[in-house]
Scaffold this motif. Structure first.
Motif, PDB file in Angstrom:
ATOM      1  N   LYS A 154      75.275  22.439  46.330  1.00 20.76           N
ATOM      2  CA  LYS A 154      74.434  23.291  45.497  1.00 20.76           C
ATOM      3  C   LYS A 154      75.246  24.155  44.536  1.00 20.76           C
ATOM      4  N   VAL A 155      76.474  23.753  44.246  1.00 21.55           N
ATOM      5  CA  VAL A 155      77.319  24.513  43.325  1.00 21.55           C
ATOM      6  C   VAL A 155      77.805  23.592  42.214  1.00 21.55           C
ATOM      7  N   SER A 156      77.768  24.095  40.993  1.00 21.32           N
ATOM      8  CA  SER A 156      78.247  23.317  39.858  1.00 21.32           C
ATOM      9  C   SER A 156      79.762  23.216  39.881  1.00 21.32           C
ATOM     10  N   LYS A 157      80.278  22.011  39.719  1.00 23.23           N
ATOM     11  CA  LYS A 157      81.728  21.797  39.675  1.00 23.23           C
ATOM     12  C   LYS A 157      82.339  22.332  38.384  1.00 23.23           C
ATOM     13  N   GLN A 158      81.487  22.734  37.447  1.00 26.58           N
ATOM     14  CA  GLN A 158      81.971  23.309  36.184  1.00 26.58           C
ATOM     15  C   GLN A 158      81.753  24.822  36.138  1.00 26.58           C
ATOM     16  N   ASP A 159      81.531  25.393  37.302  1.00 31.25           N
ATOM     17  CA  ASP A 159      81.320  26.840  37.405  1.00 31.25           C
ATOM     18  C   ASP A 159      82.540  27.455  38.085  1.00 31.25           C
ATOM     19  N   ARG A 160      83.421  28.042  37.292  1.00 32.88           N
ATOM     20  CA  ARG A 160      84.670  28.589  37.820  1.00 32.88           C
ATOM     21  C   ARG A 160      84.436  29.817  38.703  1.00 32.88           C
ATOM     22  N   ASN A 161      83.315  30.481  38.526  1.00 38.40           N
ATOM     23  CA  ASN A 161      83.016  31.664  39.328  1.00 38.40           C
ATOM     24  C   ASN A 161      82.673  31.312  40.776  1.00 38.40           C
ATOM     25  N   ASP A 162      82.023  30.162  40.970  1.00 40.60           N
ATOM     26  CA  ASP A 162      81.461  29.846  42.283  1.00 40.60           C
ATOM     27  C   ASP A 162      82.088  28.644  42.978  1.00 40.60           C
ATOM     28  N   PHE A 163      82.399  27.581  42.216  1.00 42.87           N
ATOM     29  CA  PHE A 163      82.831  26.342  42.860  1.00 42.87           C
ATOM     30  C   PHE A 163      84.131  26.468  43.641  1.00 42.87           C
ATOM     31  N   PRO A 164      85.179  27.116  43.130  1.00 47.84           N
ATOM     32  CA  PRO A 164      86.436  27.170  43.897  1.00 47.84           C
ATOM     33  C   PRO A 164      86.301  27.917  45.215  1.00 47.84           C
ATOM     34  N   ASP A 222      75.334  26.464  29.498  1.00 47.55           N
ATOM     35  CA  ASP A 222      76.359  27.504  29.488  1.00 47.55           C
ATOM     36  C   ASP A 222      75.659  28.838  29.719  1.00 47.55           C
ATOM     37  N   VAL A 223      76.045  29.516  30.780  1.00 50.82           N
ATOM     38  CA  VAL A 223      75.363  30.763  31.142  1.00 50.82           C
ATOM     39  C   VAL A 223      75.852  31.944  30.324  1.00 50.82           C
ATOM     40  N   GLY A 224      76.766  31.680  29.386  1.00 52.02           N
ATOM     41  CA  GLY A 224      77.189  32.734  28.484  1.00 52.02           C
ATOM     42  C   GLY A 224      78.606  33.214  28.709  1.00 52.02           C
ATOM     43  N   ASP A 225      79.242  32.756  29.780  1.00 50.33           N
ATOM     44  CA  ASP A 225      80.616  33.182  30.040  1.00 50.33           C
ATOM     45  C   ASP A 225      81.552  31.982  30.171  1.00 50.33           C
ATOM     46  N   GLY A 226      81.115  30.837  29.654  1.00 48.29           N
ATOM     47  CA  GLY A 226      81.945  29.638  29.707  1.00 48.29           C
ATOM     48  C   GLY A 226      81.733  28.789  30.929  1.00 48.29           C
ATOM     49  N   ASN A 227      80.921  29.256  31.871  1.00 39.29           N
ATOM     50  CA  ASN A 227      80.615  28.486  33.075  1.00 39.29           C
ATOM     51  C   ASN A 227      79.325  27.702  32.874  1.00 39.29           C
ATOM     52  N   LEU A 228      79.298  26.475  33.384  1.00 41.54           N
ATOM     53  CA  LEU A 228      78.135  25.608  33.257  1.00 41.54           C
ATOM     54  C   LEU A 228      77.471  25.440  34.614  1.00 41.54           C
ATOM     55  N   ARG A 229      76.178  25.665  34.665  1.00 43.29           N
ATOM     56  CA  ARG A 229      75.418  25.427  35.893  1.00 43.29           C
ATOM     57  C   ARG A 229      73.947  25.244  35.546  1.00 43.29           C
ATOM     58  N   ALA A 230      73.200  24.775  36.565  1.00 45.37           N
ATOM     59  CA  ALA A 230      71.766  24.535  36.411  1.00 45.37           C
ATOM     60  C   ALA A 230      70.999  25.504  37.317  1.00 45.37           C
ATOM     61  N   LEU A 231      69.693  25.516  37.151  1.00 37.86           N
ATOM     62  CA  LEU A 231      68.861  26.359  38.009  1.00 37.86           C
ATOM     63  C   LEU A 231      68.880  25.882  39.459  1.00 37.86           C
ATOM     64  N   ASP A 232      69.282  24.640  39.682  1.00 34.05           N
ATOM     65  CA  ASP A 232      69.406  24.108  41.041  1.00 34.05           C
ATOM     66  C   ASP A 232      70.657  24.605  41.757  1.00 34.05           C
ATOM     67  N   HIS A 233      71.511  25.313  41.041  1.00 39.29           N
ATOM     68  CA  HIS A 233      72.813  25.682  41.589  1.00 39.29           C
ATOM     69  C   HIS A 233      72.871  27.111  42.113  1.00 39.29           C
ATOM     70  N   LEU A 234      73.728  27.294  43.101  1.00 37.34           N
ATOM     71  CA  LEU A 234      74.028  28.613  43.659  1.00 37.34           C
ATOM     72  C   LEU A 234      74.794  29.453  42.638  1.00 37.34           C
ATOM     73  N   HIS A 235      74.464  30.731  42.603  1.00 34.08           N
ATOM     74  CA  HIS A 235      75.264  31.653  41.803  1.00 34.08           C
ATOM     75  C   HIS A 235      75.369  32.993  42.508  1.00 34.08           C
ATOM     76  N   MET A 236      76.576  33.539  42.503  1.00 32.42           N
ATOM     77  CA  MET A 236      76.826  34.864  43.029  1.00 32.42           C
ATOM     78  C   MET A 236      77.191  35.788  41.876  1.00 32.42           C
ATOM     79  N   GLU A 237      76.443  36.872  41.728  1.00 33.29           N
ATOM     80  CA  GLU A 237      76.781  37.891  40.733  1.00 33.29           C
ATOM     81  C   GLU A 237      77.952  38.693  41.291  1.00 33.29           C
ATOM     82  N   GLY A 238      79.154  38.312  40.879  1.00 35.41           N
ATOM     83  CA  GLY A 238      80.360  38.848  41.482  1.00 35.41           C
ATOM     84  C   GLY A 238      80.450  40.360  41.480  1.00 35.41           C
TER      85      GLY A 238
END
Length: 360
Positions: A154-164, A222-238
């Motif tokens: 459930k994490v985008s592989k192109q989302d540097r904030n969450d995937f690693p 692009d969510v506006g900070d260079g990270n790519l994800r979909a609404l199906d993906h997990l996101h943490m507001e760091g």
């Protein structure tokens, strides 16, 4: 909530992680950021490698694999199991529940209580609370607690904030009532808090009944900070999660110390949820915990395993010592919900403890 439990102990712990390992260095080109900039995160956040499950592997697969191993090696017998508690945010299906799938797959008695709890980061302590309550009514039976997630799905592989950050894995913990004359402190202090008003800091927008998954929710943007994800993906507001942790966790620890009439020096080790190394460093400094007493190395070896973090960090760092030593531990978890909780617990003299890799 503040409460006490009595006469409960953990007797065995098993960790199961997928055998496939992905390295941060190999993922750098997934992102739109310059590689040099991305590599700075490796040291700051503690990124190195994480274990990722196969696309068709589920929490039930890990749980069944682990329990089969435990039964085969007589860590526990079928007729000793009084309840199965599964804590996850990654159900195999809406119905049936994972606990029922496990019960059926292992041909357990229909007297075994099966319960799934939807909880993420605080899942181990929430699960222990439920297990302790079941044990009040199960006499000499044992409770099997399963904490597991496959959030990499459930994490985008192109989302540097969450995937690693995200890793997959499951832990299985056997809990039972203590017997007379055991050398263990049988009084367990517990605190738990929830705040749904801040729940959006950790979320997967689509996939439930409110917003079912569709081709539209799967579209990457692009969510506006260079990270790519979909609404199906997990996101943490760091920044929101960081502020929450720094604001709520230190007072929680101080409250526990106050109600147990203890100091930080009374504890041998602090087993905390593992969000990332940076957050744990700042948190431990604010609380005043000796850095040698709080392991911060789970993310760099396995990734953030959600509700399985606390048992896995115990296994990774103290697997051999847990068999013949009792640790005075302060357990603390915080995250999705938002939720935060802590427990004063003596952990050790385990009959069995091990980490397995599975081709899942």
């Amino acid at each position: 909530m503040k409460t006490y439990f009595h006469n409960k102990k953990i007797t065995s712990m098993l960790g199961i992680v997928p055998s496939f390992v992905s390295y941060f260095d190999d993922e750098v080109n997934n992102y739109t950021f310059p590689p040099k900039q991305t590599m700075m995160l490796k040291k700051i956040m503690g990124f190195n490698k994480h274990h990722l499950s196969k696309p068709d592997s589920s929490v039930a697969d890990f749980a069944i694999f682990g329990l089969q191993y435990m039964l085969k090696n007589k860590w526990i017998l079928k007729d000793e199991i009084g309840a199965i508690v599964v804590v996850t945010v990654c159900p195999d299906f809406f119905m049936p529940h994972i606990s029922n799938i496990v019960q059926s797959s292992l041909n357990l008695s229909n007297e075994v209580i099966c319960l799934d709890i939807a909880q993420g980061c605080s899942g181990f302590l929430v699960g222990l609370m439920q297990c302790f309550m079941f044990l009040e009514h199960l006499n000499d039976k044992k409770v099997v607690l399963i904490n597991g997630d496959v959030l990499s799905h459930k994490v985008s592989k192109q989302d540097r904030n969450d995937f690693p950050l995200i890793g997959d894995g499951t832990t299985i913990t056997v809990i039972e009532n203590t017997k007379d004359n055991e050398q263990i402190n049988t009084k367990i202090y517990y605190e738990l808090y929830m705040d749904g008003s801040r729940a959006d800091a950790l979320r997967i927008p689509a996939g439930g009944f409110k917003m079912p998954s569709t081709p539209e929710t799967a579209k990457m943007y692009d969510v506006g900070d260079g990270n790519l994800r979909a609404l199906d993906h997990l996101h943490m507001e760091g920044s929101a999660v960081f502020s929450f942790v720094q604001q709520e966790v230190p007072p929680l620890v101080q409250s526990l110390l106050h109600h147990t009439n203890k100091t930080l020096e009374n504890f041998d080790v602090f087993l905390f949820h593992q969000p990332n190394k940076f957050m744990l460093q700042k948190l431990s400094q604010k609380i005043g915990i000796d850095s040698e007493k709080i392991p911060m190395n789970l993310v760099e070896n396995y990734g953030n395993l959600s509700g399985a973090c606390i048992p896995m960090v115990a296994l990774h760092n103290f697997k051999d010592e847990l068999k013949n030593k009792i640790f005075k531990t302060l357990l603390c978890a915080f995250g999705s919900g938002l939720s935060w909780c802590a427990m004063d617990f003596e952990l050790g003299n385990l009959e069995y403890c091990e980490i397995l890799e599975a081709d899942l």
